[in-house]
Design a protein around this motif. Sequence first.
Motif, PDB file in Angstrom:
ATOM      1  N   LEU A  18     -33.831 -22.806 -72.185  1.00  0.00           N
ATOM      2  CA  LEU A  18     -34.897 -22.384 -73.047  1.00  0.00           C
ATOM      3  C   LEU A  18     -35.513 -22.088 -74.158  1.00  0.00           C
ATOM      4  N   LEU A  19     -35.549 -21.000 -73.913  1.00  0.00           N
ATOM      5  CA  LEU A  19     -35.409 -19.231 -74.478  1.00  0.00           C
ATOM      6  C   LEU A  19     -34.350 -18.948 -75.645  1.00  0.00           C
ATOM      7  N   ASN A  20     -33.275 -19.741 -75.362  1.00  0.00           N
ATOM      8  CA  ASN A  20     -32.258 -19.486 -76.463  1.00  0.00           C
ATOM      9  C   ASN A  20     -32.709 -20.156 -77.585  1.00  0.00           C
ATOM     10  N   GLU A  21     -32.829 -21.140 -76.832  1.00  0.00           N
ATOM     11  CA  GLU A  21     -33.143 -22.905 -77.710  1.00  0.00           C
ATOM     12  C   GLU A  21     -34.032 -22.624 -78.900  1.00  0.00           C
ATOM     13  N   ASP A  22     -35.623 -21.762 -78.237  1.00  0.00           N
ATOM     14  CA  ASP A  22     -36.370 -21.287 -79.086  1.00  0.00           C
ATOM     15  C   ASP A  22     -36.291 -19.811 -80.029  1.00  0.00           C
ATOM     16  N   LEU A  23     -35.216 -19.513 -79.236  1.00  0.00           N
ATOM     17  CA  LEU A  23     -34.602 -18.468 -80.066  1.00  0.00           C
ATOM     18  C   LEU A  23     -33.561 -19.152 -82.037  1.00  0.00           C
ATOM     19  N   SER A  24     -33.325 -20.470 -81.847  1.00  0.00           N
ATOM     20  CA  SER A  24     -32.235 -20.571 -82.240  1.00  0.00           C
ATOM     21  C   SER A  24     -33.894 -21.187 -83.091  1.00  0.00           C
ATOM     22  N   LEU A  25     -34.899 -21.878 -82.493  1.00  0.00           N
ATOM     23  CA  LEU A  25     -35.335 -22.168 -84.173  1.00  0.00           C
ATOM     24  C   LEU A  25     -36.539 -20.981 -84.658  1.00  0.00           C
ATOM     25  N   GLU A  26     -36.600 -20.065 -83.920  1.00  0.00           N
ATOM     26  CA  GLU A  26     -36.517 -18.910 -85.105  1.00  0.00           C
ATOM     27  C   GLU A  26     -35.961 -18.370 -85.899  1.00  0.00           C
ATOM     28  N   TYR A  27     -34.926 -18.980 -86.005  1.00  0.00           N
ATOM     29  CA  TYR A  27     -34.050 -17.899 -86.702  1.00  0.00           C
ATOM     30  C   TYR A  27     -33.639 -19.189 -88.051  1.00  0.00           C
ATOM     31  N   ARG A  28     -34.287 -20.532 -87.848  1.00  0.00           N
ATOM     32  CA  ARG A  28     -34.298 -21.611 -88.350  1.00  0.00           C
ATOM     33  C   ARG A  28     -35.401 -21.234 -89.164  1.00  0.00           C
ATOM     34  N   SER A  29     -36.464 -20.597 -88.759  1.00  0.00           N
ATOM     35  CA  SER A  29     -37.773 -20.387 -89.629  1.00  0.00           C
ATOM     36  C   SER A  29     -37.726 -19.711 -90.490  1.00  0.00           C
ATOM     37  N   LEU A  30     -36.849 -18.336 -90.224  1.00  0.00           N
ATOM     38  CA  LEU A  30     -36.512 -17.120 -91.022  1.00  0.00           C
ATOM     39  C   LEU A  30     -35.887 -17.799 -92.073  1.00  0.00           C
ATOM     40  N   LEU A  31     -34.720 -18.587 -91.908  1.00  0.00           N
ATOM     41  CA  LEU A  31     -34.053 -19.199 -93.716  1.00  0.00           C
ATOM     42  C   LEU A  31     -35.039 -20.102 -93.857  1.00  0.00           C
ATOM     43  N   GLN A  32     -35.630 -20.925 -93.148  1.00  0.00           N
ATOM     44  CA  GLN A  32     -36.555 -22.214 -94.172  1.00  0.00           C
ATOM     45  C   GLN A  32     -37.143 -21.170 -95.635  1.00  0.00           C
ATOM     46  N   TYR A  33     -37.746 -19.648 -94.172  1.00  0.00           N
ATOM     47  CA  TYR A  33     -38.899 -19.341 -95.096  1.00  0.00           C
ATOM     48  C   TYR A  33     -38.132 -18.718 -96.292  1.00  0.00           C
ATOM     49  N   ILE A  34     -37.574 -17.904 -96.044  1.00  0.00           N
ATOM     50  CA  ILE A  34     -36.388 -17.285 -96.982  1.00  0.00           C
ATOM     51  C   ILE A  34     -36.339 -17.964 -97.870  1.00  0.00           C
ATOM     52  N   HIS A  35     -35.728 -19.711 -97.516  1.00  0.00           N
ATOM     53  CA  HIS A  35     -35.244 -20.075 -98.946  1.00  0.00           C
ATOM     54  C   HIS A  35     -36.107 -20.387 -99.405  1.00  0.00           C
ATOM     55  N   GLN A  36     -37.040 -20.604 -99.070  1.00  0.00           N
ATOM     56  CA  GLN A  36     -38.904 -21.257 -99.425  1.00  0.00           C
ATOM     57  C   GLN A  36     -39.971 -20.198-100.560  1.00  0.00           C
ATOM     58  N   LEU A  37     -39.342 -18.600-100.051  1.00  0.00           N
ATOM     59  CA  LEU A  37     -39.615 -17.284-101.536  1.00  0.00           C
ATOM     60  C   LEU A  37     -39.477 -17.977-102.261  1.00  0.00           C
ATOM     61  N   ALA A  38     -37.967 -18.032-102.066  1.00  0.00           N
ATOM     62  CA  ALA A  38     -37.094 -18.335-103.501  1.00  0.00           C
ATOM     63  C   ALA A  38     -37.221 -19.112-104.238  1.00  0.00           C
ATOM     64  N   THR A  39     -38.007 -20.529-103.685  1.00  0.00           N
ATOM     65  CA  THR A  39     -37.185 -21.497-104.808  1.00  0.00           C
ATOM     66  C   THR A  39     -38.975 -22.399-104.764  1.00  0.00           C
ATOM     67  N   ILE A  40     -39.994 -21.588-104.141  1.00  0.00           N
ATOM     68  CA  ILE A  40     -40.929 -22.337-104.150  1.00  0.00           C
ATOM     69  C   ILE A  40     -41.886 -21.820-105.959  1.00  0.00           C
ATOM     70  N   LYS A  41     -42.067 -22.706-106.617  1.00  0.00           N
ATOM     71  CA  LYS A  41     -42.905 -21.935-107.541  1.00  0.00           C
ATOM     72  C   LYS A  41     -43.802 -22.391-108.488  1.00  0.00           C
ATOM     73  N   GLY A  42     -44.744 -21.964-108.655  1.00  0.00           N
ATOM     74  CA  GLY A  42     -46.357 -22.449-109.391  1.00  0.00           C
ATOM     75  C   GLY A  42     -46.974 -21.612-109.044  1.00  0.00           C
ATOM     76  N   ALA A  43     -48.105 -21.665-110.080  1.00  0.00           N
ATOM     77  CA  ALA A  43     -49.585 -20.968-109.642  1.00  0.00           C
ATOM     78  C   ALA A  43     -50.020 -21.455-107.839  1.00  0.00           C
ATOM     79  N   LYS A  44     -50.193 -22.804-108.561  1.00  0.00           N
ATOM     80  CA  LYS A  44     -51.201 -23.446-107.258  1.00  0.00           C
ATOM     81  C   LYS A  44     -50.273 -22.867-105.672  1.00  0.00           C
ATOM     82  N   TYR A  45     -49.000 -22.650-105.561  1.00  0.00           N
ATOM     83  CA  TYR A  45     -48.231 -22.571-104.346  1.00  0.00           C
ATOM     84  C   TYR A  45     -48.422 -20.884-103.979  1.00  0.00           C
ATOM     85  N   GLN A  46     -48.932 -19.657-105.190  1.00  0.00           N
ATOM     86  CA  GLN A  46     -48.764 -17.947-104.773  1.00  0.00           C
ATOM     87  C   GLN A  46     -49.511 -17.653-103.257  1.00  0.00           C
TER      88      GLN A  46
END
Length: 147
Positions: A18-46
């Motif tokens: 179960l901890l390994n499943e949690d770890l897999s989700l943390e990896y997903r979080s990392l990649l999702q946030y990296i992608h969003q930081l690069a692609t989300i644009k607009g002053a209202k989202y700063q």
Amino acid sequence: MNTQATQATIDKTKLIKLLNEDLSLEYRSLLQYIHQLATIKGAKYQQTLHELSSHLSQELEHALVLSRQIDFLGGEPTTDVAPVHRNSDAESALEDDLALETTQLKRYRMRVDQANELGLPDVAEALGPVLHQTQDHLRELQQALGR
């Protein structure tokens, strides 16, 4: 919660899984946030992007905590990544983040309980800050989405 019933359904091997499943989700979080930081644009989202940047470093710390606990328990930390949701639409991306953080929060609450029930208070204590930061992430995302 009935401790006997829980102990019958969870052992150290299952906790590691179960901890390994949690770890897999943390990896997903990392990649999702990296992608969003690069692609989300607009002053209202700063401000939201600033918060996501903070979440990113905390997610990395969460992955390290989980990896160390898995190793401590005698397991091998996974390198598998849960499927990543890629959205360049800011609202959809934040909804995905909110759903993921909600899932993680539920899982971490269970993991702390399971560790305590297995007589592993050190593991439960190590997961405590992860649980609290995940609660903060959830609240921040709710605010960003106007909830």
